[in-house]
Design an enzyme around this catalytic site. Structure first.
Site, PDB file in Angstrom:
ATOM      1  N   LYS A  36       6.832  -8.421  13.119  1.00  0.00           N
ATOM      2  CA  LYS A  36       5.418  -8.771  13.228  1.00  0.00           C
ATOM      3  C   LYS A  36       5.325 -10.281  13.273  1.00  0.00           C
ATOM      4  O   LYS A  36       6.080 -10.962  12.560  1.00  0.00           O
ATOM      5  CB  LYS A  36       4.673  -8.313  11.959  1.00  0.00           C
ATOM      6  CG  LYS A  36       3.961  -6.998  12.071  1.00  0.00           C
ATOM      7  CD  LYS A  36       3.037  -6.804  10.880  1.00  0.00           C
ATOM      8  CE  LYS A  36       3.269  -5.442  10.285  1.00  0.00           C
ATOM      9  NZ  LYS A  36       2.767  -5.249   8.955  1.00  0.00           N
ATOM     10  N   ARG A 110       8.282 -14.181   6.000  1.00  0.00           N
ATOM     11  CA  ARG A 110       8.021 -13.384   4.812  1.00  0.00           C
ATOM     12  C   ARG A 110       9.337 -12.756   4.359  1.00  0.00           C
ATOM     13  O   ARG A 110      10.017 -12.102   5.137  1.00  0.00           O
ATOM     14  CB  ARG A 110       7.024 -12.272   5.131  1.00  0.00           C
ATOM     15  CG  ARG A 110       6.771 -11.417   3.929  1.00  0.00           C
ATOM     16  CD  ARG A 110       6.019 -10.168   4.256  1.00  0.00           C
ATOM     17  NE  ARG A 110       5.807  -9.419   3.032  1.00  0.00           N
ATOM     18  CZ  ARG A 110       5.475  -8.152   3.006  1.00  0.00           C
ATOM     19  NH1 ARG A 110       5.317  -7.475   4.110  1.00  0.00           N
ATOM     20  NH2 ARG A 110       5.294  -7.548   1.857  1.00  0.00           N
ATOM     21  N   HIS A 199       4.104  -8.216  -3.385  1.00  0.00           N
ATOM     22  CA  HIS A 199       2.783  -8.541  -2.807  1.00  0.00           C
ATOM     23  C   HIS A 199       2.266  -9.899  -3.316  1.00  0.00           C
ATOM     24  O   HIS A 199       1.061 -10.125  -3.370  1.00  0.00           O
ATOM     25  CB  HIS A 199       1.727  -7.469  -3.152  1.00  0.00           C
ATOM     26  CG  HIS A 199       2.042  -6.114  -2.614  1.00  0.00           C
ATOM     27  ND1 HIS A 199       2.002  -4.983  -3.391  1.00  0.00           N
ATOM     28  CD2 HIS A 199       2.387  -5.709  -1.380  1.00  0.00           C
ATOM     29  CE1 HIS A 199       2.325  -3.923  -2.663  1.00  0.00           C
ATOM     30  NE2 HIS A 199       2.566  -4.342  -1.428  1.00  0.00           N
ATOM     31  N   HIS A 227      -4.131  -4.632  -5.015  1.00  0.00           N
ATOM     32  CA  HIS A 227      -3.698  -4.638  -3.604  1.00  0.00           C
ATOM     33  C   HIS A 227      -3.322  -3.193  -3.260  1.00  0.00           C
ATOM     34  O   HIS A 227      -2.301  -2.680  -3.731  1.00  0.00           O
ATOM     35  CB  HIS A 227      -2.492  -5.574  -3.432  1.00  0.00           C
ATOM     36  CG  HIS A 227      -1.924  -5.572  -2.047  1.00  0.00           C
ATOM     37  ND1 HIS A 227      -2.041  -6.627  -1.170  1.00  0.00           N
ATOM     38  CD2 HIS A 227      -1.244  -4.610  -1.362  1.00  0.00           C
ATOM     39  CE1 HIS A 227      -1.454  -6.330  -0.024  1.00  0.00           C
ATOM     40  NE2 HIS A 227      -0.964  -5.104  -0.107  1.00  0.00           N
ATOM     41  N   GLY A 229      -2.567  -0.712  -0.289  1.00  0.00           N
ATOM     42  CA  GLY A 229      -2.277  -0.432   1.123  1.00  0.00           C
ATOM     43  C   GLY A 229      -1.305   0.730   1.202  1.00  0.00           C
ATOM     44  O   GLY A 229      -1.364   1.636   0.370  1.00  0.00           O
ATOM     45  N   ASN A 230      -0.384   0.705   2.173  1.00  0.00           N
ATOM     46  CA  ASN A 230       0.689   1.711   2.156  1.00  0.00           C
ATOM     47  C   ASN A 230       1.544   1.514   0.915  1.00  0.00           C
ATOM     48  O   ASN A 230       1.976   2.470   0.284  1.00  0.00           O
ATOM     49  CB  ASN A 230       1.547   1.590   3.418  1.00  0.00           C
ATOM     50  CG  ASN A 230       0.839   2.189   4.613  1.00  0.00           C
ATOM     51  OD1 ASN A 230       0.265   3.269   4.512  1.00  0.00           O
ATOM     52  ND2 ASN A 230       0.849   1.480   5.730  1.00  0.00           N
ATOM     53  N   GLY A 231       1.799   0.247   0.604  1.00  0.00           N
ATOM     54  CA  GLY A 231       2.367  -0.115  -0.698  1.00  0.00           C
ATOM     55  C   GLY A 231       1.236  -0.675  -1.533  1.00  0.00           C
ATOM     56  O   GLY A 231       0.346  -1.330  -0.989  1.00  0.00           O
ATOM     57  N   ASP A 301      -1.236   8.729   4.872  1.00  0.00           N
ATOM     58  CA  ASP A 301      -2.332   7.877   5.333  1.00  0.00           C
ATOM     59  C   ASP A 301      -3.595   8.193   4.508  1.00  0.00           C
ATOM     60  O   ASP A 301      -4.115   9.306   4.565  1.00  0.00           O
ATOM     61  CB  ASP A 301      -2.567   8.170   6.824  1.00  0.00           C
ATOM     62  CG  ASP A 301      -3.560   7.217   7.431  1.00  0.00           C
ATOM     63  OD1 ASP A 301      -3.187   6.505   8.368  1.00  0.00           O
ATOM     64  OD2 ASP A 301      -4.724   7.187   6.960  1.00  0.00           O
ATOM     65  N   ARG A 303      -6.656   7.384   4.743  1.00  0.00           N
ATOM     66  CA  ARG A 303      -7.848   7.799   5.499  1.00  0.00           C
ATOM     67  C   ARG A 303      -7.790   9.294   5.815  1.00  0.00           C
ATOM     68  O   ARG A 303      -8.781  10.007   5.681  1.00  0.00           O
ATOM     69  CB  ARG A 303      -7.943   6.987   6.792  1.00  0.00           C
ATOM     70  CG  ARG A 303      -9.368   6.809   7.262  1.00  0.00           C
ATOM     71  CD  ARG A 303      -9.483   5.928   8.445  1.00  0.00           C
ATOM     72  NE  ARG A 303      -8.276   5.134   8.721  1.00  0.00           N
ATOM     73  CZ  ARG A 303      -8.260   4.125   9.551  1.00  0.00           C
ATOM     74  NH1 ARG A 303      -9.348   3.761  10.173  1.00  0.00           N
ATOM     75  NH2 ARG A 303      -7.145   3.460   9.786  1.00  0.00           N
ATOM     76  N   GLU A 352      -9.882  -2.587   0.807  1.00  0.00           N
ATOM     77  CA  GLU A 352     -10.946  -3.211   1.601  1.00  0.00           C
ATOM     78  C   GLU A 352     -11.849  -2.188   2.275  1.00  0.00           C
ATOM     79  O   GLU A 352     -12.992  -2.500   2.612  1.00  0.00           O
ATOM     80  CB  GLU A 352     -10.324  -4.102   2.700  1.00  0.00           C
ATOM     81  CG  GLU A 352      -9.608  -5.317   2.153  1.00  0.00           C
ATOM     82  CD  GLU A 352      -8.718  -6.000   3.190  1.00  0.00           C
ATOM     83  OE1 GLU A 352      -9.017  -5.879   4.402  1.00  0.00           O
ATOM     84  OE2 GLU A 352      -7.730  -6.645   2.794  1.00  0.00           O
ATOM     85  N   GLU A 402      -2.289 -12.431   4.328  1.00  0.00           N
ATOM     86  CA  GLU A 402      -0.948 -12.876   3.924  1.00  0.00           C
ATOM     87  C   GLU A 402      -0.369 -13.890   4.916  1.00  0.00           C
ATOM     88  O   GLU A 402       0.354 -14.800   4.526  1.00  0.00           O
ATOM     89  CB  GLU A 402      -0.021 -11.661   3.770  1.00  0.00           C
ATOM     90  CG  GLU A 402      -0.384 -10.841   2.542  1.00  0.00           C
ATOM     91  CD  GLU A 402       0.230  -9.448   2.529  1.00  0.00           C
ATOM     92  OE1 GLU A 402      -0.263  -8.587   3.295  1.00  0.00           O
ATOM     93  OE2 GLU A 402       1.161  -9.208   1.769  1.00  0.00           O
TER      94      GLU A 402
HETATM   95  P1  ADP Z   1       0.447  -2.012   4.595  1.00  0.00           P
HETATM   96  O1  ADP Z   1       0.812  -1.871   3.148  1.00  0.00           O
HETATM   97  O2  ADP Z   1       1.381  -1.282   5.517  1.00  0.00           O
HETATM   98  O3  ADP Z   1       0.140  -3.438   5.023  1.00  0.00           O
HETATM   99  P2  ADP Z   1      -2.413  -1.601   4.866  1.00  0.00           P
HETATM  100  O4  ADP Z   1      -2.815  -2.663   3.917  1.00  0.00           O
HETATM  101  O5  ADP Z   1      -2.756  -1.797   6.295  1.00  0.00           O
HETATM  102  O6  ADP Z   1      -0.905  -1.191   4.731  1.00  0.00           O
HETATM  103  O7  ADP Z   1      -3.105  -0.240   4.366  1.00  0.00           O
HETATM  104  C1  ADP Z   1      -2.877   0.963   5.008  1.00  0.00           C
HETATM  105  C2  ADP Z   1      -3.673   2.050   4.287  1.00  0.00           C
HETATM  106  O8  ADP Z   1      -5.067   1.750   4.351  1.00  0.00           O
HETATM  107  C3  ADP Z   1      -3.485   3.416   4.921  1.00  0.00           C
HETATM  108  O9  ADP Z   1      -3.278   4.403   3.920  1.00  0.00           O
HETATM  109  C4  ADP Z   1      -4.828   3.638   5.618  1.00  0.00           C
HETATM  110  O10 ADP Z   1      -5.167   5.001   5.728  1.00  0.00           O
HETATM  111  C5  ADP Z   1      -5.766   2.921   4.668  1.00  0.00           C
HETATM  112  N1  ADP Z   1      -7.039   2.650   5.332  1.00  0.00           N
HETATM  113  C6  ADP Z   1      -7.274   1.883   6.408  1.00  0.00           C
HETATM  114  N2  ADP Z   1      -8.585   1.963   6.759  1.00  0.00           N
HETATM  115  C7  ADP Z   1      -9.172   2.836   5.899  1.00  0.00           C
HETATM  116  C8  ADP Z   1     -10.496   3.353   5.736  1.00  0.00           C
HETATM  117  N3  ADP Z   1     -11.479   2.995   6.553  1.00  0.00           N
HETATM  118  N4  ADP Z   1     -10.719   4.213   4.719  1.00  0.00           N
HETATM  119  C9  ADP Z   1      -9.734   4.578   3.895  1.00  0.00           C
HETATM  120  N5  ADP Z   1      -8.472   4.126   3.993  1.00  0.00           N
HETATM  121  C10 ADP Z   1      -8.181   3.272   4.975  1.00  0.00           C
END
Ligand code: ADP
Length: 417
Positions: A36, A110, A199, A227, A229-231, A301, A303, A352, A402
């Site tokens: 990336k 990173r 993170h 924080h 996210g996926n992590g 995921d 979402r 977020e 980041e």
């Molecule tokens: P990474 O740790 O790979 O950087 P991100 O910070 O992009 O990951 O977060 C990914 C997660 O955020 C996924 O589980 C995704 O489903 C979730 N996500 C993204 N948009 C939404 C949303 N509108 N509602 C709920 N979860 C979301």
């Protein structure tokens, strides 16, 4: 002007000022099979181009490069990191901005694990690379990709200063009481086993922004940053310094994540080996790739899990409940570690973008003095206060950045060397 009143979006941008004629930083996040990148102006955070080279070393490589909202896709075999950097330079050459003209001032890499060796950003030289290679056992899934990216970047851009920004560095301020595991001394001394945390660039960026949104000097502000996210990790930040965090030696501990379980009973590996004959590599794989939301709800995921939950799926409901319970437990513990709490900040993909998750956590945080502003939470876009104006402790959504933090770290280091 900042408006941190309950419910009001916070209007002013996070940047320290205008763009002037500053040169950008090329930020690189190299993994084992992906690269990336982002060309970003450190003074404003403005992104001049972003890109992703995927499926390195696999069949059907794919690269996307986005400039001015326009996405350029390239599909070709990308056998290794050298080929990935050739794709990167070709994308800049074909779709801009011209890297010669943009003249990046540095490359910021990173790096996931800096061990106890790196407490801050460093200029990369042969000695640093050697140390990074020695640290691979601490992050076998992440550091080799980071190192491959650095090695090829040094060959591709030999004239540019290159710096390593570590996910772990921000947490090197944790006191021994927070980072020490109660395990035999020889493990701690010989193998550097302790909590490191991850993170860090996100926690650092979000803490600074949250203090600014509160209108308080960072040095006088106590925060918990979530924080998610996926992590995912939670961090207690006192006066701008990490004092405790939910992740430990590896990015597996703490909160429930996409494919990782977070906290577990340490007796689990031996128990599974006894009852199922599972080997350690199988166990490691299951904990890194097959656990978390994926194990509980069938999708990593969040979402998708929320969509399943909305359709009445009981597994998805349990997954949501487990995620929230673990978050509440860590938030409460970190608030007590801090002793005084000024604000909680939600960041990353889930933090977020998921009002229901934020609401579920904060509704159970009334004991800490947090009163949720439901409307503000539902409407939150960008930096937003989501607690009521009379809430004793504030809560915010703060989009992380980041890449900008890495660019800032790189320019800060160059200014002092
Ligand atoms: P990474 O740790 O790979 O950087 P991100 O910070 O992009 O990951 O977060 C990914 C997660 O955020 C996924 O589980 C995704 O489903 C979730 N996500 C993204 N948009 C939404 C949303 N509108 N509602 C709920 N979860 C979301």
């Amino acid at each position: 002007m900042s408006d941190t009143q309950g419910g009001a979006p916070v209007a002013d941008g996070p940047g320290p000022g205008g763009e002037g004629t500053a040169r950008p930083v090329l930020v690189i996040n190299a993994g084992s099979s992906s690269l990336k990148y982002q060309l970003v102006l450190a003074d404003s955070g403005r992104s001049l181009a972003t890109g992703l080279v995927e499926r390195i070393g696999l069949e059907d490589g794919r690269a996307t490069h986005t400039v001015d909202g326009e996405k350029h896709v390239l599909e070709q075999d990308i056998p290794d990191h050298t080929a990935a950097f050739e794709v990167l330079t070709a994308q800049f050459r074909d779709h801009g901005p011209d890297l010669q003209e943009a003249a990046p001032v540095a490359i910021g890499h990173r790096v996931v694990h800096g061990g106890a060796k790196f407490a801050s950003t460093v200029l990369i030289d042969e000695e640093v690379l050697k140390t990074l290679r020695r640290l691979v056992p601490l992050a076998p899934l992440h550091n080799p990709g980071n190192i491959a990216g650095i090695e090829v970047a040094l060959e591709t851009f030999p004239d540019l200063p290159q710096v390593a920004v570590f996910d772990t560095a921000f947490h090197q301020t944790m006191p021994p009481a927070a980072y020490t595991y109660a395990i035999p001394l020889s493990w701690r001394q010989t193998f550097n086993i302790r909590s490191y945390g991850f993170h860090g660039t996100s926690h650092a960026y979000v803490s600074r922004r949250t203090a600014a949104l509160l209108g308080k000097p960072l040095e006088d502000t106590n925060l918990v940053v979530l924080h998610l996210g996926n992590g995912s990790s939670a961090c207690a930040v006192r006066g701008g310094q990490s004092v405790d965090t939910s992740m430990g030696l590896s990015p597996l501990g703490g909160l429930v994540m996409g494919t990782r379980p977070g906290d577990l009973d340490p007796g689990l590996p031996a128990h599974m080996s006894r009852v199922s004959g599972m080997t350690l590599p199988e166990f490691d794989h299951a904990l890194n790739k097959e656990s978390g939301l994926k194990a509980l709800a069938g999708s990593s995921d969040f979402r998708e899990v929320m969509e399943l939950r909305a359709s009445g799926d009981a597994d998805a409901q349990l997954a949501f409940d487990v995620v929230v319970h673990r978050l509440v437990r860590h938030l409460g513990a970190l608030a007590l570690v801090l002793g005084r709490l000024d604000a909680v900040a939600f960041t990353a993909g889930i933090g977020e973008n998921s009002p229901p998750l934020r609401a579920a956590v904060l509704e159970r945080a009334a004991l800490l003095g947090i009163q949720l502003d439901e409307q503000a939470n539902a409407d939150a876009r960008g930096e937003t206060r989501i607690s009521t104006s009379d809430s004793a402790v504030a809560a915010f959504v703060v989009p992380t950045n980041e890449e900008w933090e890495i660019a800032l770290e790189a320019t800060k280091l160059l200014a002092t060397t």
